[in-house]
Enzyme design. Structure first.
Site, mmCIF file in Angstrom:
data_model
loop_
_atom_site.group_PDB
_atom_site.id
_atom_site.type_symbol
_atom_site.label_atom_id
_atom_site.label_comp_id
_atom_site.label_asym_id
_atom_site.label_seq_id
_atom_site.Cartn_x
_atom_site.Cartn_y
_atom_site.Cartn_z
ATOM 1 N N ARG A 83 36.255 105.999 56.435
ATOM 2 C CA ARG A 83 37.422 105.984 56.648
ATOM 3 C C ARG A 83 38.018 105.467 55.112
ATOM 4 O O ARG A 83 37.248 104.736 54.581
ATOM 5 C CB ARG A 83 37.875 104.864 57.615
ATOM 6 C CG ARG A 83 37.808 105.074 58.978
ATOM 7 C CD ARG A 83 38.889 106.268 59.396
ATOM 8 N NE ARG A 83 38.633 106.643 60.907
ATOM 9 C CZ ARG A 83 38.200 107.677 61.453
ATOM 10 N NH1 ARG A 83 37.612 108.490 60.486
ATOM 11 N NH2 ARG A 83 38.282 107.822 62.559
ATOM 12 N N GLU A 114 46.427 108.978 54.592
ATOM 13 C CA GLU A 114 46.183 110.394 54.588
ATOM 14 C C GLU A 114 47.008 110.900 55.802
ATOM 15 O O GLU A 114 47.610 110.117 56.760
ATOM 16 C CB GLU A 114 44.595 110.897 55.029
ATOM 17 C CG GLU A 114 44.015 110.185 56.220
ATOM 18 C CD GLU A 114 42.535 110.401 56.567
ATOM 19 O OE1 GLU A 114 41.938 110.093 55.667
ATOM 20 O OE2 GLU A 114 42.382 110.812 57.567
ATOM 21 N N HIS A 159 39.847 115.435 55.454
ATOM 22 C CA HIS A 159 39.120 114.991 56.762
ATOM 23 C C HIS A 159 38.792 115.906 57.868
ATOM 24 O O HIS A 159 39.350 116.114 58.974
ATOM 25 C CB HIS A 159 40.306 114.033 57.448
ATOM 26 C CG HIS A 159 39.939 113.014 58.422
ATOM 27 N ND1 HIS A 159 40.463 111.812 58.497
ATOM 28 C CD2 HIS A 159 38.682 113.051 59.187
ATOM 29 C CE1 HIS A 159 39.695 111.134 59.354
ATOM 30 N NE2 HIS A 159 38.603 111.799 59.837
HETATM 31 P P1 NAP Z 1 28.300 104.102 64.754
HETATM 32 O O1 NAP Z 1 27.342 104.430 65.442
HETATM 33 O O2 NAP Z 1 28.924 102.920 65.595
HETATM 34 O O3 NAP Z 1 27.787 103.074 63.613
HETATM 35 C C1 NAP Z 1 28.646 102.384 62.642
HETATM 36 C C2 NAP Z 1 27.880 101.578 61.650
HETATM 37 O O4 NAP Z 1 28.757 100.991 60.560
HETATM 38 C C3 NAP Z 1 26.636 100.585 62.187
HETATM 39 O O5 NAP Z 1 25.667 100.758 61.204
HETATM 40 C C4 NAP Z 1 27.224 99.197 61.768
HETATM 41 O O6 NAP Z 1 26.040 98.557 61.435
HETATM 42 C C5 NAP Z 1 28.008 99.742 60.246
HETATM 43 N N1 NAP Z 1 29.113 98.525 60.276
HETATM 44 C C6 NAP Z 1 30.039 98.139 61.214
HETATM 45 N N2 NAP Z 1 30.548 97.102 60.534
HETATM 46 C C7 NAP Z 1 30.122 96.949 59.006
HETATM 47 C C8 NAP Z 1 30.232 95.938 58.258
HETATM 48 N N3 NAP Z 1 31.269 95.160 58.127
HETATM 49 N N4 NAP Z 1 29.616 96.014 56.994
HETATM 50 C C9 NAP Z 1 28.521 97.193 57.074
HETATM 51 N N5 NAP Z 1 28.072 97.757 58.066
HETATM 52 C C10 NAP Z 1 29.095 97.668 59.132
HETATM 53 O O7 NAP Z 1 29.372 104.912 64.357
HETATM 54 P P2 NAP Z 1 29.170 106.405 63.769
HETATM 55 O O8 NAP Z 1 29.310 107.222 65.129
HETATM 56 O O9 NAP Z 1 27.984 106.525 63.118
HETATM 57 O O10 NAP Z 1 30.515 106.546 63.023
HETATM 58 C C11 NAP Z 1 30.910 105.814 61.873
HETATM 59 C C12 NAP Z 1 32.142 105.920 61.521
HETATM 60 O O11 NAP Z 1 32.371 107.262 60.797
HETATM 61 C C13 NAP Z 1 32.960 105.884 62.715
HETATM 62 O O12 NAP Z 1 33.580 104.662 63.145
HETATM 63 C C14 NAP Z 1 34.347 106.802 62.103
HETATM 64 O O13 NAP Z 1 35.422 105.919 61.388
HETATM 65 C C15 NAP Z 1 33.590 107.574 60.766
HETATM 66 N N6 NAP Z 1 33.811 109.199 61.226
HETATM 67 C C16 NAP Z 1 34.391 109.913 60.171
HETATM 68 C C17 NAP Z 1 34.354 111.254 60.565
HETATM 69 C C18 NAP Z 1 35.289 112.345 59.486
HETATM 70 O O14 NAP Z 1 35.629 113.173 60.037
HETATM 71 N N7 NAP Z 1 35.371 111.955 58.276
HETATM 72 C C19 NAP Z 1 34.147 111.801 61.799
HETATM 73 C C20 NAP Z 1 33.345 110.695 62.567
HETATM 74 C C21 NAP Z 1 32.942 109.646 62.091
HETATM 75 P P3 NAP Z 1 26.400 96.784 61.925
HETATM 76 O O15 NAP Z 1 27.075 96.791 62.935
HETATM 77 O O16 NAP Z 1 24.806 96.478 61.845
HETATM 78 O O17 NAP Z 1 27.128 96.278 60.626
HETATM 79 C C1 8YV Z 2 38.156 113.738 63.792
HETATM 80 C C2 8YV Z 2 36.808 111.560 62.938
HETATM 81 O O1 8YV Z 2 38.643 114.599 62.625
HETATM 82 O O2 8YV Z 2 35.587 111.161 64.975
HETATM 83 C C3 8YV Z 2 36.259 110.716 64.038
HETATM 84 O O3 8YV Z 2 36.299 109.516 64.030
HETATM 85 O O4 8YV Z 2 37.569 110.745 62.072
HETATM 86 C C4 8YV Z 2 37.115 112.756 62.892
HETATM 87 O O5 8YV Z 2 35.788 113.335 63.933
HETATM 88 C C5 8YV Z 2 39.190 112.800 64.341
HETATM 89 O O6 8YV Z 2 38.751 112.378 65.553
HETATM 90 C C6 8YV Z 2 40.267 113.863 65.003
HETATM 91 O O7 8YV Z 2 41.328 113.096 65.254
#
Ligand code: NAP
Ligand code: 8YV
Length: 321
Positions: A240, A269, A287
């Protein structure tokens, strides 16, 4: 006497959804769009008691203000995994389950992080512009600036959750040395846990951010972390925008304090700052880390599967709360 069929559950759609989700959702449920109403809260005060569920997206989420106006709410199903725009505490307090598309998008988001990493390291976008502009023909062979070696480099992963583990796993194919930072070490993984984020940055050629967003990670990557990453270090952010102190990042890019950045997510964004759009040594994506045909279709299906599982059996396929 045969009983009359149960009416379809009523869903509140809190923001726009992609047609591949909105259309099947409308075919199965009675869906009303909150954002069509000029004064949504006034409308909900009158109509909110009718809704059994919320369908939303992680990108837009919804405000905690809605919840007291939805006394019959049973479930929330979100398209995406981020929880930073979802009022988790208020849902937890009411005992309302939340489903996300966790697990469905891991591969594609990890692949997008790798696309940014590879393109930055090997200057793919600059190279394309160089050839197209005719500059190559003018300069002659071997004048284009050298890239950086990916194979054997050091990868730092910040957040080793579902997606972070896929990012780390991909590195084996490039013989990279992998370490990660998170609040708690993850059991059973082959990579070194580094509790000090500055130490991880110092020890990384490529630092990939894939933590949760929200207040707990706000500006986790700040000026000291960027200084530790140093002039040969690249930052990749698919988590994020809020995870990075954007002012500090712009400063670090302008001064050459870091080698470059590949960013899929930003402050404010999609209306990102002019300074960010003009920043040197950056690759910017709108994104789209999960945005492949296959994954977006699977995400849409999972939103529906979660709702169906809830209304048919009182379960969720991929619960997040
Ligand atoms: P997840 O399985 O819940 O993993 C989140 C990770 O973040 C865990 O390893 C957690 O470990 C770590 N974390 C949380 N708070 C933290 C802190 N204060 N300091 C350091 N590490 C921390 O989630 P995921 O499915 O992998 O997704 C992760 C994130 O990716 C989502 O929350 C979303 O915001 C982002 N995302 C972006 C896109 C995109 O389109 N760009 C798409 C999908 C997801 P600990 O709790 O041990 O700290
Ligand atoms: C998507 C994301 O772009 O899963 C998330 O957290 O940031 C992305 O996969 C978003 O959810 C679509 O709104």
């Amino acid at each position: 006497m045969s009983s009359s069929p149960r009416p379809a559950p009523r869903l509140l759609q809190t923001g726009p959804l992609v047609p591949s989700l909105a259309e099947p959702l409308n075919a199965r449920y009675t869906v009303e769009r909150l954002f069509d109403h000029p004064d949504p809260l006034t409308w909900l005060r009158a109509e909110g008691a009718r809704f059994d569920g919320i369908a939303c997206s992680a990108g837009l989420g919804f405000s905690a203000d809605l919840l007291p106006l939805l006394p019959a709410l049973q479930v929330v199903s979100s398209y995406g995994v981020g929880l930073d725009k979802i009022p988790q505490d208020a849902l937890r307090a009411r005992g309302i389950p939340l489903a996300t598309t966790g697990g469905v998008l891991d591969d594609c988001v990890a692949d997008a992080a790798w696309a940014l990493l590879m393109a930055l390291g090997r200057r793919v976008v600059e190279a394309d512009a160089y050839v197209r502009s005719g500059q190559w023909a003018q300069d002659g062979l071997n004048q284009f600036p050298l890239g950086r070696r990916i194979s054997g480099a050091r990868l730092g992963v910040v957040g080793l959750g579902r997606i972070g583990q896929v990012v780390a796993r991909r590195a084996a194919g490039f013989d990279m040395r992998v370490a990660y930072h998170s609040r708690r070490p993850v059991a059973g993984v082959p990579w070194r846990h580094e509790p000090d984020l500055c130490a991880l940055a110092r020890d990384s050629d490529f630092l990939v951010l894939i933590t949760a967003g929200g207040e707990a990670t706000r500006h986790l990557v700040n000026a000291p972390v960027l200084e530790a990453l140093g002039p040969r270090g690249y930052l990749i952010n698919v988590a994020r925008g809020s995870v990075v102190d954007e002012a500090a990042l712009l400063q670090a890019l302008a001064s050459g304090q870091i080698a470059g950045a590949g960013l899929d997510v930003f402050d404010n964004e999609p209306a990102i700052s002019a300074a960010m759009r003009a920043a040197p040594r950056t690759l910017l994506m709108p994104h789209i880390a999960s945005a492949t045909e296959e994954t977006r279709q699977a995400m849409a299906q999972r939103v529906i599967d979660n709702l169906d599982a809830w209304f048919e059996r009182g379960e969720l396929v991929s619960p997040a709360l």
